[in-house]
Design an enzyme around this catalytic site. Structure first.
Site, PDB file in Angstrom:
ATOM      1  N   ARG A  49       0.837  -1.190   0.000  1.00 30.43           N
ATOM      2  CA  ARG A  49       0.000   0.000   0.000  1.00 30.43           C
ATOM      3  C   ARG A  49       0.874   1.244   0.000  1.00 30.43           C
ATOM      4  O   ARG A  49       1.905   1.288   0.673  1.00 30.43           O
ATOM      5  CB  ARG A  49      -0.901   0.022   1.244  1.00 30.43           C
ATOM      6  CG  ARG A  49      -1.928  -1.074   1.267  1.00 30.43           C
ATOM      7  CD  ARG A  49      -2.879  -0.928   2.431  1.00 30.43           C
ATOM      8  NE  ARG A  49      -2.209  -1.023   3.722  1.00 30.43           N
ATOM      9  CZ  ARG A  49      -2.858  -1.054   4.887  1.00 30.43           C
ATOM     10  NH1 ARG A  49      -4.179  -0.966   4.908  1.00 30.43           N
ATOM     11  NH2 ARG A  49      -2.195  -1.144   6.024  1.00 30.43           N
ATOM     12  N   ASP A  51       0.471   5.530   0.568  1.00 28.81           N
ATOM     13  CA  ASP A  51      -0.460   6.529   1.100  1.00 28.81           C
ATOM     14  C   ASP A  51      -0.840   7.545   0.034  1.00 28.81           C
ATOM     15  O   ASP A  51      -0.237   7.615  -1.040  1.00 28.81           O
ATOM     16  CB  ASP A  51       0.180   7.252   2.288  1.00 28.81           C
ATOM     17  CG  ASP A  51       0.377   6.346   3.492  1.00 28.81           C
ATOM     18  OD1 ASP A  51      -0.383   5.361   3.607  1.00 28.81           O
ATOM     19  OD2 ASP A  51       1.280   6.619   4.302  1.00 28.81           O
ATOM     20  N   TYR A 109      12.425   2.268  -1.534  1.00 30.24           N
ATOM     21  CA  TYR A 109      11.786   3.574  -1.605  1.00 30.24           C
ATOM     22  C   TYR A 109      12.851   4.652  -1.754  1.00 30.24           C
ATOM     23  O   TYR A 109      13.969   4.503  -1.259  1.00 30.24           O
ATOM     24  CB  TYR A 109      10.981   3.862  -0.334  1.00 30.24           C
ATOM     25  CG  TYR A 109       9.622   3.204  -0.272  1.00 30.24           C
ATOM     26  CD1 TYR A 109       8.484   3.870  -0.749  1.00 30.24           C
ATOM     27  CD2 TYR A 109       9.470   1.938   0.274  1.00 30.24           C
ATOM     28  CE1 TYR A 109       7.236   3.277  -0.681  1.00 30.24           C
ATOM     29  CE2 TYR A 109       8.219   1.335   0.348  1.00 30.24           C
ATOM     30  CZ  TYR A 109       7.098   2.023  -0.136  1.00 30.24           C
ATOM     31  OH  TYR A 109       5.862   1.420  -0.072  1.00 30.24           O
ATOM     32  N   ARG A 194       8.492   7.789   5.752  1.00 28.68           N
ATOM     33  CA  ARG A 194       8.307   9.225   5.966  1.00 28.68           C
ATOM     34  C   ARG A 194       8.714   9.632   7.386  1.00 28.68           C
ATOM     35  O   ARG A 194       9.245  10.727   7.600  1.00 28.68           O
ATOM     36  CB  ARG A 194       6.862   9.605   5.675  1.00 28.68           C
ATOM     37  CG  ARG A 194       6.516   9.498   4.185  1.00 28.68           C
ATOM     38  CD  ARG A 194       5.011   9.515   3.965  1.00 28.68           C
ATOM     39  NE  ARG A 194       4.425  10.771   4.429  1.00 28.68           N
ATOM     40  CZ  ARG A 194       3.112  10.954   4.562  1.00 28.68           C
ATOM     41  NH1 ARG A 194       2.261   9.953   4.273  1.00 28.68           N
ATOM     42  NH2 ARG A 194       2.650  12.112   4.973  1.00 28.68           N
TER      43      ARG A 194
END
Length: 246
Positions: A49, A51, A109, A194
């Site tokens: 997933r 965001d 990422y 994050r």
């Protein structure tokens, strides 16, 4: 028959990957396109997933259908049918037990920052004009590889069985006014990247010292870690599978 679809998307106008009521998602848009073009009804399962506002340079999902189709032609049709912010690279037949989420062995990422105002980076990179000590941020990033439990970086009230993740690389690079954080692991918690970036930013601006990162991780307390950086600078850039050759 099970198929893997490889694709990318700009997440600016989507409320994340996962379908949900009263909000547009990448999963919903891609599912509708596949169902329409294949004259079938099925759900697709993503590799993970993302965001709202987060982008993906490489994402995988799987779906099951008994409809026969030409792989190359379907990719062309999908790219003509889908909006400009979703691009399909390939659709490939896989073995029936292949799973886009559970079989992924690693994910990477990247977080992008620009330090000089750039009108062309809006929605694609975070503008941070304060000076950052990249050397200290890289010292701190190496500490992440010493740990497995990252509850301190997880979104609270998350329904997971474990907070353990195996991080294999984490580092910062800078080229002119562009700064990039790269991190790879077998799995990630919600909001984890994050929160890590926000914490490392606090180290880079001198708000906390490098060694304080160990105390933060060992506290397992989200309130001890740094702020969560804006979503629009974050990209899922690579998903690895043991049976897919890059």
């Amino acid at each position: 028959m099970r198929y893997f679809i490889e694709f990318a998307y700009k997440g600016t106008h989507y409320h994340g990957w996962q379908s949900q009521p009263n909000a547009i998602s990448v999963q919903e848009v891609l599912t509708k396109a596949l169902n329409l073009l294949l004259h079938d009804t099925f759900e697709i399962v993503g590799a993970g997933r993302t965001d709202a506002g987060v982008h993906a340079a490489q994402m995988y999902a799987h779906f099951d259908t008994e409809t026969s189709f030409d792989d190359t032609l379907l990719v062309k049709k999908l790219n003509s049918f889908l909006p400009e912010d979703i691009a399909v690279f390939s659709v490939k037949r896989m073995h029936d037990e292949a799973h886009a989420r559970f079989d992924a062995s690693a994910r990477t990422y990247e977080y992008l920052i620009h330090t000089q105002k750039d009108v062309f980076s809006k929605d694609l990179s975070w503008y941070h004009f304060r000076d950052l000590d990249i050397a200290k941020m890289n010292q701190a990033a190496k500490i992440l590889l010493e740990y497995e439990d990252f509850e301190c970086f997880s979104k609270v009230h998350t329904d997971v069985f474990t907070f353990n993740c195996s991080i294999t690389e984490a580092y910062w690079t800078q080229e002119g006014n562009k700064i990039m954080f790269t991190i790879s692991a077998n799995r990630f918690l919600r909001n984890m990247v994050r929160a890590i970036v926000g914490t490392l930013i606090n180290i880079g601006t001198g708000k906390i010292e490098v060694d304080e990162l160990r105390n933060i991780i060992e506290s397992k307390n989200r309130s001890k870690a740094g702020f969560s950086v804006p979503a629009h600078g974050l990209y899922l850039t690579k998903v690895k599978y043991p049976y897919i050759n890059e």
